[in-house]
Design an enzyme around this catalytic site. Structure first.
Site, PDB file in Angstrom:
ATOM      1  CD  GLU A 166      -1.206  -0.046  -8.219  1.00 32.24           C
ATOM      2  OE1 GLU A 166      -0.129  -0.652  -8.089  1.00 32.24           O
ATOM      3  OE2 GLU A 166      -1.277   1.184  -8.333  1.00 32.24           O
ATOM      4  CD  GLU A 354      -2.446   3.997  -4.984  1.00 30.64           C
ATOM      5  OE1 GLU A 354      -1.301   4.086  -5.469  1.00 30.64           O
ATOM      6  OE2 GLU A 354      -2.853   2.993  -4.386  1.00 30.64           O
TER       7      GLU A 354
HETATM    8  C1  BGC Z   1       0.551   1.476  -4.994  1.00 31.31           C
HETATM    9  C2  BGC Z   1       1.063   2.131  -3.734  1.00 31.31           C
HETATM   10  C3  BGC Z   1       2.454   2.657  -3.999  1.00 31.31           C
HETATM   11  C4  BGC Z   1       2.372   3.693  -5.089  1.00 31.31           C
HETATM   12  C5  BGC Z   1       3.700   4.333  -5.428  1.00 31.31           C
HETATM   13  C6  BGC Z   1       0.894   2.180  -6.261  1.00 31.31           C
HETATM   14  O1  BGC Z   1       1.364   1.251  -7.173  1.00 31.31           O
HETATM   15  O2  BGC Z   1      -0.799   1.162  -4.899  1.00 31.31           O
HETATM   16  O3  BGC Z   1       1.027   1.203  -2.708  1.00 31.31           O
HETATM   17  O4  BGC Z   1       3.064   3.157  -2.860  1.00 31.31           O
HETATM   18  O5  BGC Z   1       1.881   3.123  -6.260  1.00 31.31           O
HETATM   19  O6  BGC Z   1       4.596   3.396  -5.892  1.00 31.31           O
END
Ligand code: BGC
Length: 450
Positions: A166, A354
């Site tokens: 990111e 993610e």
């Molecule tokens: C990030 C994580 C974060 C998650 C939830 C993403 O932007 O890569 O590190 O914990 O979102 O906020």
């Protein structure tokens, strides 16, 4: 009854990041990172929480891998803490730090879990921040040296590398919104940082190719589909510009070797642009093997003449939101995948690196954590992933954020994203939530009920 079956080689995983789980912030020869410095300054983080101990994963990684096995994870995405490897960011390597990751990887492989390594998940060595951090072009060079070292030391057993997690957050959230380390509010700086991070990504891809290693390398972008708040012209335009600011600013350099012109012009006029050198765009756009996408929510955008780029995010009414106040919008996962394939990546493999949700989980009287809302959230998103694959989108894997409850940046420990509950008041005891058991079934069936 399971009906939506995923391809045989589909990868089911979960993700974490070093600073969010490891703790041991000053052990094993580790140097200070910008997140150590930032969290130690009172007022930056909710409850003044820090990652000093976090989930104590540095000491408990063996137990954690046992839990991954119990869930049945096929792959585990984690990040390496640069300042464990190079306490000063460059120069002398810290063997103890490297050995930690070697042990972790060894245990993962023994457990039959495929490691996916992120090189940078926001924890820059403080020593480099002291020399200007990502604003300083030399940081890209030092990142590349760190990356080369990791390729050399770990490359023969790592199938999948992610240069950056990111870059939008590491640049704009950290340097424009002032919500992440090092906590600036300066548009000019944010732009320069974004460029230097992208440049460092390209340098590392080049080094990886030169290393001749067999694995794959890519980058992870956080993407959000942008919707106008109304049908009116100004809102429509605002949504378009927001999309350029938030998504295209990173997609276009990586896949097309250029920045979006319309926004370049605005930046030039308002801020005097940012520094680049000849050849940078060729470096940034070197071919990668896959794109990682972090998807959490869509963004609804409204015209606002008081904002620097004349747009503002709004919360749509009557929708469901997670504990982060993020709208639950599962269709966005499909929309982003489709758009990215059509406009940028073609047949290149895509991964959801993610996706997940924070909810205020509690241990029930029966000693369990009944996180039905998380199950519902994931189920809906998995269905859209399946739909995408059915439509010919080369989605190859899915990493749930997160394996463990952990340090959620400026929210500290107040937000829980894990499949596994961490009882911070009771020596970081790990407890599988209902969602972890449910996810086990999905992995075992390689599918989900229709
Ligand atoms: C990030 C994580 C974060 C998650 C939830 C993403 O932007 O890569 O590190 O914990 O979102 O906020």
């Amino acid at each position: 009854m399971t009906e939506l079956i995923f391809p045989d080689d589909f990868i089911w995983g979960a993700a974490t990041a070093a600073y969010q789980i490891e703790g041991a912030y000053n052990e094993g020869g580790k140097g200070e990172s910008i997140w150590d410095r930032y969290t130690h300054q009172p007022g930056n983080i909710k409850n003044n929480d820090t990652g000093d101990v976090a989930c104590d994963h540095y000491h408990r990684y063996r137990e954690d891998i046992e839990i991954m096995k119990e869930i049945g994870l096929e792959s585990y995405r984690f990040s390496i803490s640069w300042s464990r490897i190079f306490p000063e960011g460059k120069g002398k390597l810290n063997q103890k730090g490297l050995d930690f990751y070697k042990r972790l990887i060894h245990e993962l492989l023994n457990a039959g879990i495929s490691p996916a390594v992120t090189l940078y998940h926001w924890d820059l060595p403080q020593a480099l921040q002291d020399k200007g951090g990502w604003e300083n072009r030399d940081t890209a060079k030092y990142f590349n040296q760190y990356a080369e070292t990791m390729f050399r030391e770990l490359g023969d057993v790592i199938p999948s590398w992610i240069t950056h997690n990111e870059p939008f957050v590491a640049s704009f959230v950290a340097y424009l919104f002032g919500e992440h380390a090092p906590g600036y509010r300066n548009f000019q700086k944010a732009l320069q940082v974004a460029h230097n991070i992208l440049f460092s990504h390209g340098l590392a891809v080049k080094s990886f190719r030169e290393s001749g290693l067999k694995g794959d390398i890519g980058i992870t972008l956080d993407l959000t589909p942008a919707f106008p708040h109304s049908e009116q012209g100004p809102d429509q335009k605002a949504a378009e510009l927001f999309d350029t600011f938030r998504n295209r600013w990173f997609l276009e350099p990586v896949f097309k070797g250029k920045y979006p012109e319309e926004l370049c012009e605005i930046y030039q006029q308002k801020l005097g642009g940012f520094k680049t050198e000849q050849g940078d765009m060729d470096v940034i756009s070197r071919a990668i093997d896959f794109l990682g996408i972090n998807y959490y929510f869509r963004t609804v955008v409204k015209y606002d003449e008081n904002e620097p780029l004349k747009f503002k995010e709004t919360k749509p009414e009557g929708k469901n939101f997670t504990d982060m106040a993020w709208e639950v919008y599962p269709a966005g996962l499909y929309e982003i995948l489709k758009r990215v394939k059509e406009d940028y990546t073609g047949d290149k493999p895509l991964y959801i690196t993610e996706n997940g949700a924070a909810y205020p989980d509690k241990i029930s009287n029966d000693g369990k954590i009944h996180d039905q809302k998380r199950i519902d959230y994931l189920r809906k998103h998995f269905r859209y992933a399946h739909h995408a694959i059915g439509g010919g989108i080369p989605l190859k894997g899915y990493y749930v954020w997160s394996f463990l409850d952990n340090f959620e940046w400026s929210s500290g420990y107040s937000k829980r994203f894990g499949l596994v509950y961490i009882d911070y008041d009771n020596h970081q005891e790990r407890l599988l939530k209902d969602s972890a058991r449910w996810y086990s079934q999905i992995i075992e069936n390689n599918g989900i009920e229709a």
